[in-house]
Design a protein around this motif. Structure first.
Motif, PDB file in Angstrom:
ATOM      1  N   LEU A  56      -1.078  16.751   8.811  1.00 28.01           N
ATOM      2  CA  LEU A  56      -0.439  16.485   7.401  1.00 28.01           C
ATOM      3  C   LEU A  56      -0.834  15.086   7.551  1.00 28.01           C
ATOM      4  CD1 LEU A  56       1.251  18.581   9.432  1.00 28.01           C
ATOM      5  CD2 LEU A  56       3.449  17.176   9.081  1.00 28.01           C
ATOM      6  N   ARG A  57      -0.663  14.492   6.318  1.00 27.17           N
ATOM      7  CA  ARG A  57      -0.544  13.349   5.423  1.00 27.17           C
ATOM      8  C   ARG A  57       0.375  12.646   5.809  1.00 27.17           C
ATOM      9  NH1 ARG A  57      -2.084  10.511  -0.201  1.00 27.17           N
ATOM     10  NH2 ARG A  57      -1.674   8.168   0.658  1.00 27.17           N
ATOM     11  N   HIS A  58       0.663  11.111   6.093  1.00 27.09           N
ATOM     12  CA  HIS A  58       2.054  10.961   6.843  1.00 27.09           C
ATOM     13  C   HIS A  58       2.593  10.771   5.244  1.00 27.09           C
ATOM     14  CE1 HIS A  58       0.651   6.956   3.647  1.00 27.09           C
ATOM     15  NE2 HIS A  58      -1.031   7.105   4.640  1.00 27.09           N
ATOM     16  N   GLY A  59       4.193  10.022   5.102  1.00 27.99           N
ATOM     17  CA  GLY A  59       5.143   9.710   3.397  1.00 27.99           C
ATOM     18  C   GLY A  59       4.176   9.098   2.437  1.00 27.99           C
ATOM     19  N   GLU A  60       4.863   9.408   1.624  1.00 27.57           N
ATOM     20  CA  GLU A  60       4.570   7.665   0.373  1.00 27.57           C
ATOM     21  C   GLU A  60       5.085   5.753   1.239  1.00 27.57           C
ATOM     22  OE1 GLU A  60       5.368   7.324  -4.044  1.00 27.57           O
ATOM     23  OE2 GLU A  60       7.186   6.898  -2.981  1.00 27.57           O
ATOM     24  N   THR A  61       4.028   5.339   1.366  1.00 25.33           N
ATOM     25  CA  THR A  61       4.548   4.384   1.824  1.00 25.33           C
ATOM     26  C   THR A  61       5.565   3.288   0.927  1.00 25.33           C
ATOM     27  OG1 THR A  61       2.136   3.621   1.572  1.00 25.33           O
ATOM     28  CG2 THR A  61       2.829   4.179   3.305  1.00 25.33           C
ATOM     29  N   GLU A  62       5.323   2.257   0.758  1.00 27.08           N
ATOM     30  CA  GLU A  62       5.628   0.983   0.044  1.00 27.08           C
ATOM     31  C   GLU A  62       4.193   0.705  -0.877  1.00 27.08           C
ATOM     32  OE1 GLU A  62       8.135  -2.507   1.288  1.00 27.08           O
ATOM     33  OE2 GLU A  62       9.331  -1.316   2.268  1.00 27.08           O
ATOM     34  N   TRP A  63       2.990   0.914  -0.115  1.00 29.49           N
ATOM     35  CA  TRP A  63       2.127   0.390  -1.080  1.00 29.49           C
ATOM     36  C   TRP A  63       1.259   1.416  -1.564  1.00 29.49           C
ATOM     37  CZ3 TRP A  63      -0.884  -3.577   2.728  1.00 29.49           C
ATOM     38  CH2 TRP A  63      -0.778  -4.187   3.219  1.00 29.49           C
TER      39      TRP A  63
END
Length: 185
Positions: free
Chosen positions: A8-15
């Motif tokens: 899994l890739r992490h979820g969307e971040t602010e950056w």
């Protein structure tokens, strides 16, 4: 032989939303990123993870995603430094589009190779290969965009030059067994 893996890739971040490179820096998940992690939880809930180990990058965005995606599915999540994102050296935290415009990069992938003081693809490949050699049990791995691609590239027997071609994405789960990748939604 490497056992079955969910990656899994992490979820969307602010950056991510701002188009900034993260590398070793960290940025919190957005509400969309948390929703993507919940979607991964729904996908994984359909699988038998009773014999699986859960390993996450120690970086906050990945560990936060792991906590959401694996909630109620595994007892413990262990961090492993080999799952951290590719190092971007001096370019960590910089604007992706501005760097592409200022350099000879044809796209964002080039930035990971060109970054002054960065890790580069060959070193990431070596790190990921050594990590995979240590895996002895079915596992769920929560990591980052480029690191996820490199792990899956190695597992499917492709050369580093195919990195641009291997699918990515947030909110999905990749299942790999016997050198074959399946994208779960």
């Amino acid at each position: 032989m490497i056992p079955p893996l969910y990656i899994l890739r992490h979820g969307e971040t602010e950056w991510n939303a701002q188009g900034r490179l993260q590398g070793s820096f960290d940025s919190p998940l957005t509400s969309r990123g948390r929703a993507q992690a919940r979607a991964q939880n729904r996908i994984l809930a359909q699988r038998d993870l009773s014999a699986s180990t859960a390993l996450s990058s120690p970086q906050g965005r990945a560990f936060q995603t792991a906590a959401i995606a694996l909630e109620g599915l595994v007892a413990d999540i262990v961090t492993h430094a080999a799952l951290r994102e590719i190092g971007l050296g001096d370019w960590a935290g910089q604007d992706r589009a501005a760097l592409i415009a200022e350099t000879n990069a044809q796209d964002a992938f080039d930035l990971y190779e060109l970054a002054p003081g960065g890790e580069g693809f060959a070193a990431l490949h070596a790190r990921c290969g050594a990590f995979l050699d240590q895996i002895t049990a079915p596992s769920v791995l929560v990591t980052h965009g480029i690191t996820s691609r490199m792990l899956r590239l190695i597992l499917t027997g492709q050369p580093i030059t195919a990195l641009r071609d291997i699918a990515g994405g947030q909110g999905i789960v990749f299942y790999l067994e016997n050198g074959i990748q399946h994208q779960l939604r």
